[in-house]
Every structure is written in C-alpha cells, then in structure tokens.
Design an enzyme around this catalytic site. Sequence first.
Site, PDB file in Angstrom:
ATOM      1  N   ASP A  34      -8.235   4.115   8.746  1.00  0.00           N
ATOM      2  CA  ASP A  34      -8.251   4.452   7.421  1.00  0.00           C
ATOM      3  C   ASP A  34      -8.774   3.396   6.641  1.00  0.00           C
ATOM      4  OD1 ASP A  34      -5.147   5.630   5.652  1.00  0.00           O
ATOM      5  OD2 ASP A  34      -6.511   4.104   4.452  1.00  0.00           O
ATOM      6  N   ILE A  35      -9.488   3.907   5.505  1.00  0.00           N
ATOM      7  CA  ILE A  35     -10.375   3.325   4.788  1.00  0.00           C
ATOM      8  C   ILE A  35      -9.510   1.961   3.883  1.00  0.00           C
ATOM      9  CG2 ILE A  35     -10.210   4.492   2.416  1.00  0.00           C
ATOM     10  CD1 ILE A  35     -13.305   4.268   2.462  1.00  0.00           C
ATOM     11  N   ASN A  91       3.008  12.355   5.309  1.00  0.00           N
ATOM     12  CA  ASN A  91       3.419  12.369   3.721  1.00  0.00           C
ATOM     13  C   ASN A  91       2.948  13.923   3.515  1.00  0.00           C
ATOM     14  OD1 ASN A  91       3.909   9.725   3.510  1.00  0.00           O
ATOM     15  ND2 ASN A  91       1.714   9.087   3.315  1.00  0.00           N
ATOM     16  N   VAL A 100      -4.409  13.316  -0.190  1.00  0.00           N
ATOM     17  CA  VAL A 100      -5.718  13.977   0.694  1.00  0.00           C
ATOM     18  C   VAL A 100      -4.711  15.332   1.219  1.00  0.00           C
ATOM     19  CG1 VAL A 100      -7.339  14.214   2.112  1.00  0.00           C
ATOM     20  CG2 VAL A 100      -6.909  11.942   0.998  1.00  0.00           C
ATOM     21  N   HIS A 104      -2.710  15.328   8.022  1.00  0.00           N
ATOM     22  CA  HIS A 104      -3.147  14.120   8.537  1.00  0.00           C
ATOM     23  C   HIS A 104      -1.892  13.406   9.049  1.00  0.00           C
ATOM     24  CE1 HIS A 104      -3.330  13.149   4.427  1.00  0.00           C
ATOM     25  NE2 HIS A 104      -2.879  11.987   4.727  1.00  0.00           N
ATOM     26  N   HIS A 106      -0.778   9.504  10.002  1.00  0.00           N
ATOM     27  CA  HIS A 106      -1.044   8.083   9.915  1.00  0.00           C
ATOM     28  C   HIS A 106      -0.540   7.608  11.350  1.00  0.00           C
ATOM     29  CE1 HIS A 106      -1.835   7.684   5.414  1.00  0.00           C
ATOM     30  NE2 HIS A 106      -1.107   8.877   5.468  1.00  0.00           N
TER      31      HIS A 106
HETATM   32  P1  AMP Z   1      -2.069  10.298   2.279  1.00  0.00           P
HETATM   33  O1  AMP Z   1      -1.710   9.405   1.171  1.00  0.00           O
HETATM   34  O2  AMP Z   1      -0.991  10.634   3.037  1.00  0.00           O
HETATM   35  O3  AMP Z   1      -2.568  11.737   1.802  1.00  0.00           O
HETATM   36  O4  AMP Z   1      -3.086   9.547   2.991  1.00  0.00           O
HETATM   37  C1  AMP Z   1      -4.659   9.733   2.716  1.00  0.00           C
HETATM   38  C2  AMP Z   1      -5.252   8.549   3.373  1.00  0.00           C
HETATM   39  O5  AMP Z   1      -6.652   8.556   3.541  1.00  0.00           O
HETATM   40  C3  AMP Z   1      -4.904   7.001   2.472  1.00  0.00           C
HETATM   41  O6  AMP Z   1      -4.140   6.287   3.514  1.00  0.00           O
HETATM   42  C4  AMP Z   1      -6.365   6.805   2.247  1.00  0.00           C
HETATM   43  O7  AMP Z   1      -6.457   5.236   2.193  1.00  0.00           O
HETATM   44  C5  AMP Z   1      -7.179   7.448   3.186  1.00  0.00           C
HETATM   45  N1  AMP Z   1      -8.476   7.815   3.041  1.00  0.00           N
HETATM   46  C6  AMP Z   1      -9.072   8.224   1.699  1.00  0.00           C
HETATM   47  N2  AMP Z   1     -10.296   8.603   1.879  1.00  0.00           N
HETATM   48  C7  AMP Z   1     -10.578   7.961   3.083  1.00  0.00           C
HETATM   49  C8  AMP Z   1     -11.899   7.741   3.605  1.00  0.00           C
HETATM   50  N3  AMP Z   1     -12.965   8.235   3.148  1.00  0.00           N
HETATM   51  N4  AMP Z   1     -12.030   7.433   4.934  1.00  0.00           N
HETATM   52  C9  AMP Z   1     -10.892   6.760   5.525  1.00  0.00           C
HETATM   53  N5  AMP Z   1      -9.631   6.934   4.875  1.00  0.00           N
HETATM   54  C10 AMP Z   1      -9.608   7.620   3.669  1.00  0.00           C
END
Ligand code: AMP
Length: 118
Positions: A34-35, A91, A100, A104, A106
Amino acid sequence: MTTHELGCIFCSIIEKKIPANIILENERVLAFHDINPAAKLHVLIIPKCHVPTINDVTKENASVMADMTLCAGEIAKKFGVDRSGYRLVVNTERGAGQTVFHLHLHLLAGREFSWPPG
Ligand code: AMP
C-alpha cells in the site's frame, strides 16, 4: 479472462500502466505494498478482473474471494506473520472507508490491533 475498467487505478496497476511495489503475481491476483501504509506491513491483494466491491461478488465470480485469501496466506507466510498475527480487511462502500472501487483485501501486520476496529 480479465476485464479492465478504464480509469480504475488498480486496473492500471495490473496493466503496468502505473508502477507499484509488487510482491506476488499470478494469473488471477496481484499483491503490492500500500502506498500509504497503516501498519509496518500493509499489502493490498486484488483480483485481476474488475469487481468494484464485495457487493458485486456473484456465484459466477466468487472464486476471486478464494484467490485473494489464498494469496493472503501465502504473503503472511512469506513475511513471517502467519503465526504472530495479521488482519485482513475489506472496506465496502464509502461509509466503511472504501476509496478505490476495485475489490481488494488489506493485509495488515506488524503492530498491535484493537477490537472493535475504529
Ligand atoms: P480502501 O480505502 O479500502 O479503498 O483502500 C484503498 C487503498 O489503496 C488505500 O489504503 C490507499 O493507500 C491505497 N492506494 C491508492 N492508490 C495506490 C497506489 N497507486 N499504489 C498503492 N496503493 C494505493
């Protein structure tokens, strides 16, 4: 057969159009760091087919859940947290913090966790 959604950031990562720190990839899933990590180890595990949320999991595509959890177990072992403990989070929808809209998992590890989660 994988379908990619135009404008989906995770589909772009699958297509290698944007970079990610990839840990594991097979024909069905991709896992990357995760970024914006919320734990010492914070990995995202995504199916290669575009499924927006867990609400879109059907009898036909339900194998994505098994694919992601198998991958999670593999990663937990790889990072040595399978016995010490880790948390898997999905989530679902904005009210639960989904930002997003590509399904996914986590995988979080390497810190204390409380219950109930915040
Ligand atoms: P959610 O809030 O459950 O939809 O999780 C989305 C996750 O994606 C968050 O923890 C972000 O930090 C992560 N995220 C968004 N863009 C990127 C990216 N380009 N590379 C890696 N993680 C990302």
